[in-house]
Design an enzyme around this catalytic site. Structure first.
Site, short mmCIF file in Angstrom:
data_model
loop_
_atom_site.label_atom_id
_atom_site.label_comp_id
_atom_site.label_asym_id
_atom_site.label_seq_id
_atom_site.Cartn_x
_atom_site.Cartn_y
_atom_site.Cartn_z
N LYS A 35 0.84 -1.21 0.00
CA LYS A 35 0.00 0.00 0.00
C LYS A 35 0.87 1.25 0.00
O LYS A 35 2.09 1.16 0.21
CB LYS A 35 -0.90 -0.04 1.24
N TYR A 255 16.64 29.16 9.32
CA TYR A 255 15.44 29.89 9.73
C TYR A 255 15.35 30.00 11.24
O TYR A 255 15.60 29.02 11.95
CB TYR A 255 14.18 29.19 9.20
C1 LIG Z 1 -0.26 -1.88 6.80
C2 LIG Z 1 -0.85 -3.16 7.28
C3 LIG Z 1 -0.06 -4.30 7.46
C4 LIG Z 1 1.46 -4.27 7.35
O1 LIG Z 1 1.99 -3.70 8.52
P1 LIG Z 1 3.59 -3.61 8.76
O2 LIG Z 1 3.70 -3.06 10.13
O3 LIG Z 1 4.10 -2.67 7.73
O4 LIG Z 1 4.11 -4.97 8.61
C5 LIG Z 1 -0.69 -5.49 7.77
N1 LIG Z 1 -2.02 -5.54 7.92
C6 LIG Z 1 -2.82 -4.45 7.80
C7 LIG Z 1 -4.29 -4.58 7.99
C8 LIG Z 1 -2.26 -3.23 7.48
O5 LIG Z 1 -3.05 -2.15 7.38
#
Ligand SMILES: *Cc1c(COP(=O)(O)O)cnc(C)c1O
Length: 362
Positions: A35, A255
């Site tokens: 994702k 800054y």
């Molecule tokens: C993002 C996600 C994962 C993966 O999590 P990591 O900590 O990156 O391994 C697994 N399951 C769900 C439902 C997620 O949203």
């Protein structure tokens, strides 16, 4: 010409990290989570690099559609599911598989009279209080879904761990207990563990595991790096010095002049900033590699530049290579210096950063 700010991706590391995940969960199928544009690494690129995964997971329908349109043929699970009948149509058209977590989704499936449209992943909320049905609702929802001809059976059963990165916390055993109590002896395939679950909770392993961050070679735990788990980071972030200048005692840098030079030194200006995804809140002292040597960040991170104290490296000159993370500087360490987690750093690389794939010789 090499752009000022660029990220190098070592895709061979993806294969290695997938093998590490398999070693921790030898009985499980792997749903590789890609994702958010593959955690900033490129979703399609990661789908190719992780082609031996048993399935992929994305958060949203549009992410899955993009992978399908690019020719990805493996199973793709949509972790947030769909919110209306039209979105389900789109999901089905592209042969994606939804997570089902609300009553509305169940109702939409009940209205479909066709057969075997898609497998589904029924999500239980065992304590995270984000997506999913309460354990008390499970039996009734499962019954309703079992009667849906539109669903390809068996229904997959899943939950998500809120605190698997806290190895001494009692939340994970509690969540596991609630899950197994709710689903009882159902033989359906189950999926629970994220990266932290895979690495730290063998009791959370089940038919399917869902590694994300570990596949990118990054530790899900604040107190360790991926390397300590046998993982290899995929991404390194680079730029170069574009100016070097002497500073006198009392000179203020950047800054708001937040850093005041305590003794005469040499300042380096590096062409990277929050406009590239370098964290705005990286504190003074955050390590930066110049010519492979650690020097401290000083002053505020600005949009296009950061400043570093070259006291230990007075011979550095404009054009010299700089590494912000990767290649000897763990992104996990930079995350700690910026009061964040490495997930946000790799996800946050902006379009201005040119991505280069490391080929054998680089
Ligand atoms: C993002 C996600 C994962 C993966 O999590 P990591 O900590 O990156 O391994 C697994 N399951 C769900 C439902 C997620 O949203």
């Amino acid at each position: 010409m090499i752009p000022a700010a660029y990220a190098v991706l070592d895709l061979a590391a993806a294969t290695h990290n997938l093998a590490v995940a398999r070693r921790y969960a030898p009985q499980a199928k792997i749903m590789a989570v890609i994702k958010a544009n593959g955690y900033g690494h490129g979703a399609l690129r990661m789908a190719h690099a992780l082609q031996d995964a048993d399935a992929f997971a994305v958060a949203r329908v549009d992410e899955g559609v993009r992978l399908r349109k690019a020719g990805i043929q493996q199973r793709i699970i949509v972790l947030e599911g769909f919110t209306c009948a039209e979105e389900l149509d789109e999901l089905l058209h592209h042969q994606l598989e939804p997570v089902v977590h609300t009553d509305l989704q169940v109702t939409i499936f009940e209205r479909r009279t066709q057969h075997n449209l898609c497998p589904i992943w029924l999500k239980l909320d065992t304590g995270m209080n984000r997506l999913g049905f309460k354990p008390a609702e499970f039996a009734a929802i499962y019954q309703r879904l079992s009667r849906c001809t539109a669903i390809t059976h068996p229904i997959h059963l899943m939950t998500h761990l809120s605190s698997a990165d806290a190895q001494l916390d009692t939340t994970t055993p509690q969540q596991l207990q609630r899950f197994s109590h709710a689903v009882g002896h159902l033989p359906n395939p189950r999926s629970i563990a994220n990266s932290a679950g895979i690495l730290a909770w063998s009791s959370a392993l089940s038919d399917w595991v869902r590694p994300g961050i570990m596949l990118y070679g990054i530790s899900p735990f604040a107190e360790s790096t991926g390397a300590q788990w046998g993982l290899s980071p995929i991404m390194s972030l680079h730029s170069r010095l574009i100016a070097v200048k002497p500073l006198a005692v009392g000179d203020k840098v950047g800054y708001a002049g937040t850093w005041v030079c305590p003794q005469a030194t040499t300042l380096g200006v590096v062409a990277i900033g929050y406009g590239d995804g370098y964290p705005r809140y990286a504190k003074a002292g955050t390590p930066v590699l110049v010519n492979g040597q650690r020097v401290p960040l000083v002053g505020r991170v600005s949009m296009d530049m950061i400043t570093v104290d070259l006291a230990q490296l007075p011979t550095a000159k404009p054009g010299d290579p700089v590494t912000l993370w990767g290649d000897g500087l763990a992104v996990e360490e930079i995350a700690l210096c910026a009061d964040t987690i490495p997930y946000t750093l790799v996800c946050g690389i902006t379009a201005r950063v040119q991505i280069m794939e490391k080929s054998g010789g680089l």
